[in-house]
Design a protein around this motif. Structure first.
Motif, PDB file in Angstrom:
ATOM      1  N   GLY A  23       0.799  -1.201  -0.122  1.00 36.15           N
ATOM      2  CA  GLY A  23      -0.057  -0.032   0.014  1.00 36.15           C
ATOM      3  C   GLY A  23       0.687   1.223  -0.076  1.00 36.15           C
ATOM      4  N   GLY A  24       2.180   1.134  -0.002  1.00 37.40           N
ATOM      5  CA  GLY A  24       3.053   2.370  -0.017  1.00 37.40           C
ATOM      6  C   GLY A  24       3.456   3.054  -1.549  1.00 37.40           C
ATOM      7  N   VAL A  25       4.432   3.614  -1.457  1.00 31.90           N
ATOM      8  CA  VAL A  25       5.033   4.196  -2.558  1.00 31.90           C
ATOM      9  C   VAL A  25       6.665   3.653  -2.867  1.00 31.90           C
ATOM     10  N   SER A  26       7.267   2.896  -1.933  1.00 33.45           N
ATOM     11  CA  SER A  26       8.649   2.615  -1.980  1.00 33.45           C
ATOM     12  C   SER A  26       8.491   1.698  -3.200  1.00 33.45           C
ATOM     13  N   VAL A  27       9.894   1.821  -3.730  1.00 31.42           N
ATOM     14  CA  VAL A  27      10.375   0.582  -4.773  1.00 31.42           C
ATOM     15  C   VAL A  27      11.127  -0.368  -4.232  1.00 31.42           C
ATOM     16  N   ALA A  28      11.450  -1.510  -4.898  1.00 33.20           N
ATOM     17  CA  ALA A  28      11.942  -2.719  -4.488  1.00 33.20           C
ATOM     18  C   ALA A  28      13.541  -2.238  -4.238  1.00 33.20           C
ATOM     19  N   PRO A  29      13.881  -2.897  -3.236  1.00 29.84           N
ATOM     20  CA  PRO A  29      13.481  -4.218  -2.409  1.00 29.84           C
ATOM     21  C   PRO A  29      12.568  -3.548  -1.171  1.00 29.84           C
ATOM     22  N   PHE A  30      12.335  -2.310  -1.069  1.00 32.92           N
ATOM     23  CA  PHE A  30      11.358  -1.876   0.069  1.00 32.92           C
ATOM     24  C   PHE A  30       9.851  -1.681  -0.482  1.00 32.92           C
ATOM     25  N   ASP A  31       9.595  -2.326  -1.401  1.00 36.14           N
ATOM     26  CA  ASP A  31       8.285  -2.370  -1.693  1.00 36.14           C
ATOM     27  C   ASP A  31       7.268  -2.984  -0.962  1.00 36.14           C
ATOM     28  N   GLY A  40      18.133   2.193   3.984  1.00 30.47           N
ATOM     29  CA  GLY A  40      18.672   2.405   2.747  1.00 30.47           C
ATOM     30  C   GLY A  40      17.526   2.814   1.676  1.00 30.47           C
ATOM     31  N   ASP A  41      16.039   3.059   2.178  1.00 25.28           N
ATOM     32  CA  ASP A  41      15.145   3.371   1.269  1.00 25.28           C
ATOM     33  C   ASP A  41      15.231   5.038   1.015  1.00 25.28           C
ATOM     34  N   ALA A  42      14.820   5.344   0.023  1.00 26.37           N
ATOM     35  CA  ALA A  42      14.730   6.972  -0.173  1.00 26.37           C
ATOM     36  C   ALA A  42      14.015   7.758   0.761  1.00 26.37           C
ATOM     37  N   PRO A  43      14.631   8.617   1.438  1.00 25.57           N
ATOM     38  CA  PRO A  43      13.737   9.349   2.446  1.00 25.57           C
ATOM     39  C   PRO A  43      12.475  10.060   2.061  1.00 25.57           C
ATOM     40  N   GLU A  44      12.364  10.349   0.820  1.00 22.77           N
ATOM     41  CA  GLU A  44      11.211  11.010   0.572  1.00 22.77           C
ATOM     42  C   GLU A  44      10.198   9.970   0.398  1.00 22.77           C
ATOM     43  N   ALA A  45      10.257   8.593   0.123  1.00 21.93           N
ATOM     44  CA  ALA A  45       9.493   7.618   0.087  1.00 21.93           C
ATOM     45  C   ALA A  45       8.753   7.013   1.376  1.00 21.93           C
ATOM     46  N   VAL A  46       9.961   7.182   2.216  1.00 24.47           N
ATOM     47  CA  VAL A  46       9.902   6.793   3.872  1.00 24.47           C
ATOM     48  C   VAL A  46       8.844   7.890   4.200  1.00 24.47           C
ATOM     49  N   ALA A  47       9.051   9.152   4.031  1.00 22.31           N
ATOM     50  CA  ALA A  47       8.169  10.304   4.605  1.00 22.31           C
ATOM     51  C   ALA A  47       6.758  10.281   3.729  1.00 22.31           C
ATOM     52  N   ALA A  48       6.729   9.878   2.488  1.00 24.01           N
ATOM     53  CA  ALA A  48       5.274   9.735   2.067  1.00 24.01           C
ATOM     54  C   ALA A  48       4.601   8.463   2.659  1.00 24.01           C
ATOM     55  N   ASN A  49       5.120   7.430   2.831  1.00 24.57           N
ATOM     56  CA  ASN A  49       4.688   6.478   3.666  1.00 24.57           C
ATOM     57  C   ASN A  49       4.204   6.543   4.932  1.00 24.57           C
ATOM     58  N   ARG A  50       4.981   7.400   5.647  1.00 22.54           N
ATOM     59  CA  ARG A  50       4.688   7.793   7.202  1.00 22.54           C
ATOM     60  C   ARG A  50       3.376   8.582   7.030  1.00 22.54           C
ATOM     61  N   ALA A  51       3.261   9.510   6.093  1.00 18.91           N
ATOM     62  CA  ALA A  51       2.087  10.380   5.857  1.00 18.91           C
ATOM     63  C   ALA A  51       0.986   9.594   5.645  1.00 18.91           C
ATOM     64  N   LEU A  52       0.970   8.652   4.935  1.00 22.32           N
ATOM     65  CA  LEU A  52      -0.100   7.715   4.525  1.00 22.32           C
ATOM     66  C   LEU A  52      -0.590   6.794   5.534  1.00 22.32           C
ATOM     67  N   LEU A  53       0.321   6.552   6.752  1.00 21.17           N
ATOM     68  CA  LEU A  53      -0.026   5.847   7.791  1.00 21.17           C
ATOM     69  C   LEU A  53      -1.040   6.573   8.763  1.00 21.17           C
ATOM     70  N   VAL A  54      -0.257   7.848   9.245  1.00 21.27           N
ATOM     71  CA  VAL A  54      -1.209   8.847   9.866  1.00 21.27           C
ATOM     72  C   VAL A  54      -2.528   9.190   9.219  1.00 21.27           C
ATOM     73  N   LYS A  55      -2.558   9.276   7.851  1.00 24.11           N
ATOM     74  CA  LYS A  55      -3.951   9.640   7.263  1.00 24.11           C
ATOM     75  C   LYS A  55      -4.836   8.531   7.417  1.00 24.11           C
ATOM     76  N   SER A  56      -4.288   7.564   6.985  1.00 23.58           N
ATOM     77  CA  SER A  56      -5.021   5.967   6.748  1.00 23.58           C
ATOM     78  C   SER A  56      -5.678   5.573   8.097  1.00 23.58           C
ATOM     79  N   LEU A  57      -5.056   5.542   9.169  1.00 22.55           N
ATOM     80  CA  LEU A  57      -5.445   5.128  10.707  1.00 22.55           C
ATOM     81  C   LEU A  57      -6.176   6.415  11.272  1.00 22.55           C
ATOM     82  N   ALA A  58      -5.919   7.556  10.658  1.00 21.75           N
ATOM     83  CA  ALA A  58      -6.671   8.660  11.472  1.00 21.75           C
ATOM     84  C   ALA A  58      -5.662   8.867  12.856  1.00 21.75           C
ATOM     85  N   LEU A  59      -4.471   8.875  12.741  1.00 22.38           N
ATOM     86  CA  LEU A  59      -3.854   8.876  13.968  1.00 22.38           C
ATOM     87  C   LEU A  59      -3.922  10.215  14.587  1.00 22.38           C
ATOM     88  N   PRO A  60      -4.063  10.155  16.098  1.00 23.29           N
ATOM     89  CA  PRO A  60      -4.097  11.578  16.676  1.00 23.29           C
ATOM     90  C   PRO A  60      -2.686  12.522  16.723  1.00 23.29           C
TER      91      PRO A  60
END
Length: 241
Positions: A23-31, A40-60
């Motif tokens: 469900g995220g945006v990272s590419v192999a081998p972090f897909d 070793g994943d791209a920092p911008e991909a990790v940041a995008a995935n973390r933002a998706l996490l907060v939004k999808s779970l409606a974290l406080p």
């Protein structure tokens, strides 16, 4: 998104989830839903995935990410900076998200039946053998009224270890021998059984979850043993307002 929502009788005030690799945006081998910034994943991909996490779970709030050391340190997430060195965190009020990252090690969620305290533990074999679960239970005021949920980890048919790992557990609990099966000159270890024994010894007998194998299910889970260059999943717990 593909989340695992614990099936346990936690109070309605408790939010909890484990992520998968999907469900995220990272590419192999972090897909594709890698949440770790240290692999070793791209920092911008990790940041995008973390933002998706907060939004999808409606974290406080943003999760209080730990720098995990395979140790027994427990911190109060409500009074800790992100990146603090610890393998477990606890919280005693709303708007604090406790989190650990795993890719074979066992994540353990803890909450009190009153819904006023929660915790999460990163339980690799080293931390498990030296008492990280016990330390977390102690930080939450003891086992009375606590329940636990065991998230995705490497399964008992895949986790091959040496004799020194078995002895590390048997030195503290001879009965832990039931969690090890011979496999040639080595042993197959059952992290789920080992965790249940440690929890029960501290009075936590209502334990749910278990039964996954991160190593065997490459479609759904990251596994460090299967692929040393890989991503990390997260297990999270928080108290809602």
């Amino acid at each position: 998104m593909d989340f695992i929502i614990p099936d346990w009788p936690a109070p309605p005030s408790i939010g909890a989830a484990s992520t998968t690799r999907q469900g995220g945006v990272s590419v192999a081998p972090f897909d594709s839903f890698n949440l770790a910034g240290h692999v070793g994943d791209a920092p911008e991909a990790v940041a995008a995935n973390r933002a998706l996490l907060v939004k999808s779970l409606a974290l406080p709030a943003e999760p209080v990410w730990l720098s995990q050391m395979h140790d027994t340190t427990v911190v109060d997430a409500g009074h800790s900076e992100p990146g603090v060195e610890a393998d477990a965190s606890v919280a005693f009020g709303p708007d604090v998200v406790c989190a650990v990252m795993t890719a074979d090690c066992l994540p353990v969620l803890l909450c009190h039946e009153r819904g006023d305290r929660v915790g999460v533990v990163h339980a690799g074999w080293r931390g498990l053998s030296t008492g990280v679960l016990e330390a977390a239970v102690r930080a939450l005021g003891g086992g009375d009224g606590l329940m636990a949920w065991l998230g995705p980890a490497i399964g008992p048919e895949a986790f091959q270890v040496g004799g020194e790992v078995r002895e590390a557990f048997l030195d503290r609990d001879p009965g832990a021998a039931i969690a090890f099966q011979p496999d040639g000159e080595r042993w197959l270890a059952d992290l789920y059984t080992l965790a249940r024994r440690r929890l029960a010894a501290r009075g936590v007998t209502t334990v749910y979850g278990g039964g996954w194998c991160t190593f065997s299910d490459a479609r759904r889970f990251f596994s460090y043993r299967r692929e040393p260059r890989t991503g990390r999943m997260a297990s999270l717990i928080w108290i809602r307002r």
